[in-house]
Scaffold this active site. Structure first.
Site, PDB file in Angstrom:
ATOM      1  CE1 TYR A 135     -46.942  -6.298  13.479  1.00 40.43           C
ATOM      2  CE2 TYR A 135     -49.282  -6.079  13.035  1.00 40.43           C
ATOM      3  CZ  TYR A 135     -48.127  -5.580  13.581  1.00 40.43           C
ATOM      4  OH  TYR A 135     -48.151  -4.372  14.227  1.00 40.43           O
ATOM      5  CE  LYS A 207     -31.624  -4.825  18.071  1.00 35.47           C
ATOM      6  NZ  LYS A 207     -30.970  -3.577  18.556  1.00 35.47           N
ATOM      7  CG  ASP A 240     -31.163  -0.087  18.033  1.00 26.40           C
ATOM      8  OD1 ASP A 240     -30.957  -0.270  16.813  1.00 26.40           O
ATOM      9  OD2 ASP A 240     -30.388  -0.514  18.912  1.00 26.40           O
ATOM     10  CG  ASP A 264     -47.342  -1.133  14.479  1.00 23.22           C
ATOM     11  OD1 ASP A 264     -48.195  -0.314  14.084  1.00 23.22           O
ATOM     12  OD2 ASP A 264     -47.320  -1.599  15.629  1.00 23.22           O
ATOM     13  CG  ASP A 268     -47.968   4.880  15.850  1.00 23.93           C
ATOM     14  OD1 ASP A 268     -48.509   4.747  14.730  1.00 23.93           O
ATOM     15  OD2 ASP A 268     -48.541   4.625  16.922  1.00 23.93           O
TER      16      ASP A 268
HETATM   17  C1  IPM Z   1     -51.456   0.098  12.300  1.00 25.85           C
HETATM   18  C2  IPM Z   1     -52.111  -0.406  13.547  1.00 25.85           C
HETATM   19  C3  IPM Z   1     -52.412  -1.896  13.383  1.00 25.85           C
HETATM   20  C4  IPM Z   1     -51.104  -2.627  13.156  1.00 25.85           C
HETATM   21  C5  IPM Z   1     -53.198  -2.520  14.555  1.00 25.85           C
HETATM   22  C6  IPM Z   1     -54.470  -1.766  14.855  1.00 25.85           C
HETATM   23  C7  IPM Z   1     -53.498  -3.975  14.296  1.00 25.85           C
HETATM   24  O1  IPM Z   1     -51.310  -0.144  14.654  1.00 25.85           O
HETATM   25  O2  IPM Z   1     -52.091   0.041  11.226  1.00 25.85           O
HETATM   26  O3  IPM Z   1     -50.312   0.556  12.367  1.00 25.85           O
HETATM   27  O4  IPM Z   1     -50.435  -3.016  14.123  1.00 25.85           O
HETATM   28  O5  IPM Z   1     -50.728  -2.793  12.003  1.00 25.85           O
HETATM   29 MG    MG Z   2     -49.625   1.059  14.207  1.00 27.94          MG
END
Ligand code: IPM
Ligand code: MG
Length: 371
Positions: A135, A207, A240, A264, A268
């Site tokens: 990032y 990783k 993974d 990140d 999710d």
């Molecule tokens: C998150 C989002 C952000 C990230 C994006 C929107 C830049 O996916 O907060 O997880 O990648 O950190």
């Molecule tokens: Mg995200």
């Protein structure tokens, strides 16, 4: 009295932040504190009309607050990446919010896609490093014939393809991940401290078997911090593999610490196992500075202004905000009140209900006051 900045942002952002404020104000009333809100007009609208993403004035003003309550940014009229990098990531980096704390917890009454798992199985914290890794924004694209090629690019070109870099037909892009010893140390230390207040188990996700420079350093730092915390059980896993274990055995995890990009991705996945993105909060923390609290979902522009978005992730992020300010009782009262609204069936469409965004906010606020 707490002074808190708020940024509604784009899409459903302003609606969910309005509900979050309603709930935090109720918590203040119940636990005897006041919140003085300062709203910032930052997001796609302002960008489209003035070209401004974040100004030096914005950053200076936001820096006067310990906490920023953030809705969401992202708008179909703006190219992907502009608002994300120019606003959200800029705030995280500018205020050095090096911890991205994301609870993966299945609340009572919420259904998970994981068969046979319940709230006692899904209850862990991901500590995502938030200022380094892939990032950092170091990267480039270039064609073989471009005159100004950096030495590092020349090397890359040869290492990768051994191609003739004079040829215009050849094109290359790269992005560099950076881990610093201090950047890793501070976030890993935070994760060890957090594990010490919980079930005393910490999992490092990386990783290092392939990206052995960056994550080799990460592992070295993890091991050296671990030596100062003999009471914490530790393990290393590859990213993974951890995606398998999150699904198969979420109960193994207590605290998970991971570099930025893997954090990140796996959060999710975590959001899904805790019932969906509508239920997943996050805190971007600089323990000594300005922190920012947000739902981890985006701005869902197609639901803007329809009063259908689930405000729970944002309300829960508000609970994390109060926790960071030291209002621990109020923070846990908010999570209990969310569970109460779920038990009573006051939930939005994504959770199978019919309640509107504002119904959920009002119900949670009332549940806090009635206790
Ligand atoms: C998150 C989002 C952000 C990230 C994006 C929107 C830049 O996916 O907060 O997880 O990648 O950190
Ligand atoms: Mg995200």
């Amino acid at each position: 009295m707490y002074k808190i900045a708020s940024i509604g942002g784009d899409g459903i952002g302003p609606e969910i932040i309005a509900e979050g404020k309603k709930v935090l104000d109720a918590a203040g009333q119940r636990f005897s504190f006041d919140i003085d809100w300062t709203d910032f007009d930052i997001g796609a609208e302002r960008y489209l009309s003035s070209g401004l993403l974040l100004t030096d004035d914005d950053l200076r003003d936001l820096g006067k607050f310990k906490a920023i309550y953030f809705g969401a940014i992202g708008d179909e009229r703006v190219m992907p990446g502009i608002l994300e990098k120019g606003i959200l990531l800029r705030i995280r980096f500018h205020f050095d919010q090096y911890v991205n704390l994301r609870p993966i917890r299945l609340l009572k009454g919420v259904s998970t896609p994981l068969a046979g798992k319940g709230p006692e199985d899904i209850n862990f914290m991901v500590v995502r490093e938030n200022t380094e890794d892939f990032y950092v924004g170091i990267g480039s694209r270039f064609r073989g014939s471009e005159k100004k090629i950096l030495e590092i690019e020349r090397e890359l070109y040869h290492a990768t393809f051994g191609l003739d870099i004079q040829s215009d037909a050849e094109e290359l892009a790269y992005q560099i991940g950076v881990i610093t010893r201090e950047g890793a140390r501070r976030v890993i230390s935070y994760a060890f401290e957090l594990a010490g207040t919980r079930r005393k188990k910490l999992t490092s996700v990386d990783k290092a078997n392939v990206l052995s420079d960056v994550y080799g350093l990460w592992r070295e730092v993890f091991s050296s911090v671990a030596a100062d915390h003999p009471d914490i059980t530790t393990e290393f896993t590859f990213v993974d593999a951890v995606t398998m274990w999150f699904v198969k055995n979420p109960e193994w995890f207590d605290v998970v610490v991971t570099p930025n990009m893997f954090g990140d991705i796996i959060t999710d996945l975590g959001a899904m196992i805790q019932g969906g993105l509508g239920l997943a909060p996050g805190a971007n923390i600089n323990p000594g500075g300005t922190s920012m609290f947000e739902p981890i979902h985006g701005s869902a522009p197609k639901y803007r202004g329809m009063n259908v978005a689930n405000p729970v992730a944002t309300i829960w992020a508000g609970s994390m905000l109060l926790d960071q300010l030291g209002e621990h009782e109020a923070a846990s009262a908010i999570v209990q009140a969310i569970e109460r609204s779920i038990a009573d069936g006051v939930v939005t469409r994504d959770m199978g209900g019919t309640a509107g965004t504002s119904d959920v906010g009002s119900y949670v606020a009332r549940a806090i006051l009635e206790k």
